[in-house]
Structures are given as structure tokens and as C-alpha cells.
Design a protein around this motif. Structure first.
Motif, PDB file in Angstrom:
ATOM      1  N   LEU A  16       0.835  -1.201   0.000  1.00  0.00           N
ATOM      2  CA  LEU A  16       0.000   0.000   0.000  1.00  0.00           C
ATOM      3  C   LEU A  16       0.873   1.256   0.000  1.00  0.00           C
ATOM      4  CD1 LEU A  16      -2.563  -1.098   2.741  1.00  0.00           C
ATOM      5  CD2 LEU A  16      -2.872  -1.233   0.267  1.00  0.00           C
ATOM      6  N   LYS A  17       0.330   2.334  -0.552  1.00  0.00           N
ATOM      7  CA  LYS A  17       1.031   3.618  -0.495  1.00  0.00           C
ATOM      8  C   LYS A  17       0.846   4.213   0.902  1.00  0.00           C
ATOM      9  CE  LYS A  17       0.513   4.691  -5.379  1.00  0.00           C
ATOM     10  NZ  LYS A  17      -0.355   5.323  -6.373  1.00  0.00           N
ATOM     11  N   CYS A  18       1.863   4.923   1.363  1.00  0.00           N
ATOM     12  CA  CYS A  18       1.769   5.552   2.683  1.00  0.00           C
ATOM     13  C   CYS A  18       2.456   6.917   2.647  1.00  0.00           C
ATOM     14  CB  CYS A  18       2.401   4.649   3.740  1.00  0.00           C
ATOM     15  SG  CYS A  18       2.240   5.319   5.403  1.00  0.00           S
ATOM     16  N   SER A  19       1.660   7.951   2.602  1.00  0.00           N
ATOM     17  CA  SER A  19       2.194   9.316   2.530  1.00  0.00           C
ATOM     18  C   SER A  19       2.430   9.872   3.936  1.00  0.00           C
ATOM     19  CB  SER A  19       1.195  10.220   1.803  1.00  0.00           C
ATOM     20  OG  SER A  19       0.001  10.315   2.567  1.00  0.00           O
ATOM     21  N   ASP A  20       3.071  11.022   4.000  1.00  0.00           N
ATOM     22  CA  ASP A  20       3.252  11.707   5.293  1.00  0.00           C
ATOM     23  C   ASP A  20       1.891  12.043   5.901  1.00  0.00           C
ATOM     24  OD1 ASP A  20       5.962  11.553   4.991  1.00  0.00           O
ATOM     25  OD2 ASP A  20       6.219  13.609   4.262  1.00  0.00           O
ATOM     26  N   GLU A  21       0.927  12.354   5.037  1.00  0.00           N
ATOM     27  CA  GLU A  21      -0.427  12.668   5.510  1.00  0.00           C
ATOM     28  C   GLU A  21      -1.060  11.447   6.191  1.00  0.00           C
ATOM     29  OE1 GLU A  21      -4.781  14.124   3.796  1.00  0.00           O
ATOM     30  OE2 GLU A  21      -3.126  13.805   2.393  1.00  0.00           O
ATOM     31  N   THR A  22      -0.812  10.270   5.622  1.00  0.00           N
ATOM     32  CA  THR A  22      -1.323   9.023   6.225  1.00  0.00           C
ATOM     33  C   THR A  22      -0.743   8.842   7.629  1.00  0.00           C
ATOM     34  OG1 THR A  22      -1.419   8.009   4.028  1.00  0.00           O
ATOM     35  CG2 THR A  22      -1.544   6.520   5.899  1.00  0.00           C
TER      36      THR A  22
END
Length: 239
Positions: A16-22
Motif C-alpha cells: 500500500l502507499k503511505c504518505s506523510d499525511e497518512t
């Protein structure tokens, strides 16, 4: 590695993608969890690293092997502090998630978390699975039903399976006794319209705990008499 790095890598290792926002959302979720835990019992663990691994990563690990995909409709039965449903929704932004719990205080807690982390397309329901599983608005409407260790497997099946469409999956997060519970669930599987698919071992970073994900496919419609009235599935599980 920081705790945030462990969480990010764990999520990305699941594909899964995981951004700083996540990560920010998970951080805020944990802060509110600790704050509310002072006035009601939501979790036995509060330390950041443990919450990130044992609650957040353990919940998101339900996507392993691809039974749960973004865009699906998911109901988390007996969600408690939101596990696994809310971490799944944070990572799968296009999924339609319903969190069901019998205690209104927990629903109020989840409402505050969702508002604070800006997750507004999630349904929070205060009620019993035995009642909502009979409601046409919810019965056999979901691609996935999930639950995390709220009861023995035959009981969980009766709570969860009525919500699943034929062709959908019951994805259950269990501890080390999954094999024993599977043996005890043969009758419930047959009665409720389930077929066992597989047991998936979950290894979480930096801890020794053994967890399992048990996956079932719904192959037949659940008979109308299930779920039985409140209290009945716990007092006399289908065996």
C-alpha cells in the motif's frame, strides 16, 4: 528507525502507499486514543510504538493476499476502538467502511477521531450485530465483513456472515488459537453459507506475537433465522 518509519515501512511492505499525511492521521488517531483511554477502557496499550505495531499495522495486515482491496464495501463488527476497520479506511481511501459497536461511548470516540483526521465518508453505527444483521439495509450488502478477536470464531461467524454478499469474504483477525477455533467452526460454516479459504500467518515488525488472518468465502445466502436474537449466539454458539 523512528516509530513513524516502522509504521510507514510496514504499510508499504503490505503493498500500500503511505504518505506523510497518512502517518499524520495515524499519529492523531493514537493521541485521541490515549486521551480517551483515561476516561474509558479502549486499549491496554498506549505507548506509540506498540500502538503503531499491535493496533495499526496488525489491522492493516488484513489486506494480505488481496482479499480486501481499495474500493470495496467493508463492515467491521464489534469494532471497539476502530480496529481493524478504521486503519483499513485510512489506507484504502476509496473503500466504503461501516464501523459497528454496541457501546455508544466507543462510537462517540470514533466520531471524534474521524472528524479530527478528516475521514468523513465512514458510517458509524451504535447497535448490536444481531439486530443490524437482520436489517435489509445492511444484510448481505458488503463485500467484506471483518472482526478482530471480539469472540470465538463460531460466534463471530454468526455476527458477521449475515452482512456479507454471496461471493464476498469474511476476513477475521485471530491470535495463536486459530486452528482450534477453525475445528470448532465447521458446523457454523456449513449453516451460515461459508467455505474456508486459507489461514494467513502475520509477522509484525519488532515483536514476537503470532497473529493469524482466517479467510472464508460466502458461497450461499445465510438462512433468514440468523443471526439469532441478542445473547443467543454467545450462550449457544452454532456447533
Amino acid at each position: 528507525m523512528t516509530n513513524a518509519d516502522i509504521l510507514k515501512k510496514g504499510i508499504e511492505d503490505l503493498g500500500l502507499k503511505c504518505s506523510d499525511e497518512t502517518i499524520d492521521k495515524f499519529s492523531k488517531y493514537r493521541e485521541i486514543l490515549v486521551e480517551w483511554n483515561q476516561k474509558m477502557n479502549l486499549t491496554g496499550i498506549e505507548e506509540e510504538k506498540e500502538v503503531y505495531i499491535k493496533h495499526f499495522l496488525d489491522s492493516v495486515a488484513a489486506v494480505k493476499k488481496g482479499y480486501i482491496k481499495d474500493g470495496m464495501s467493508i463492515i467491521d463488527v464489534g469494532t471497539g476502538a476502530g480496529f481493524p476497520g478504521l486503519p483499513l479506511r485510512i489506507c484504502l481511501e476509496n473503500s466504503k467502511v461501516t464501523l459497528l459497536d454496541s457501546l455508544n461511548k466507543r462510537i462517540n470516540f470514533l466520531s471524534e477521531v474521524c472528524t479530527s483526521i478528516n475521514v468523513d465518508d465512514i458510517e458509524l453505527i451504535h447497535g448490536r450485530a444481531e439486530d443490524f444483521g437482520k436489517d435489509e439495509k445492511y444484510r448481505e450488502q458488503y463485500d467484506i465483513a471483518t472482526a478482530r478477536a471480539v469472540a470465538g470464531l463460531p460466534i463471530l461467524m454468526e455476527f458477521c456472515v449475515p452482512f456479507i454478499k454471496v461471493g464476498g469474504y469474511f476476513v477475521c483477525l485471530k491470535g495463536p488459537n486459530a486452528d482450534t477455533e477453525l475445528e470448532e467452526s465447521r458446523k457454523a460454516m456449513e449453516v451460515l453459507g461459508l467455505e474456508f479459504v486459507e489461514k494467513i500467518d502475520v509477522e509484525l515488525p519488532e515483536i514476537e506475537l503470532k497473529h493469524n488472518i482466517v479467510v472464508f468465502k460466502k458461497v450461499n445466502s445465510t438462512p433468514a433465522k440468523y443471526p439469532r436474537k441478542a445473547g443467543k449466539p454467545v450462550k449457544s454458539p452454532i456447533k
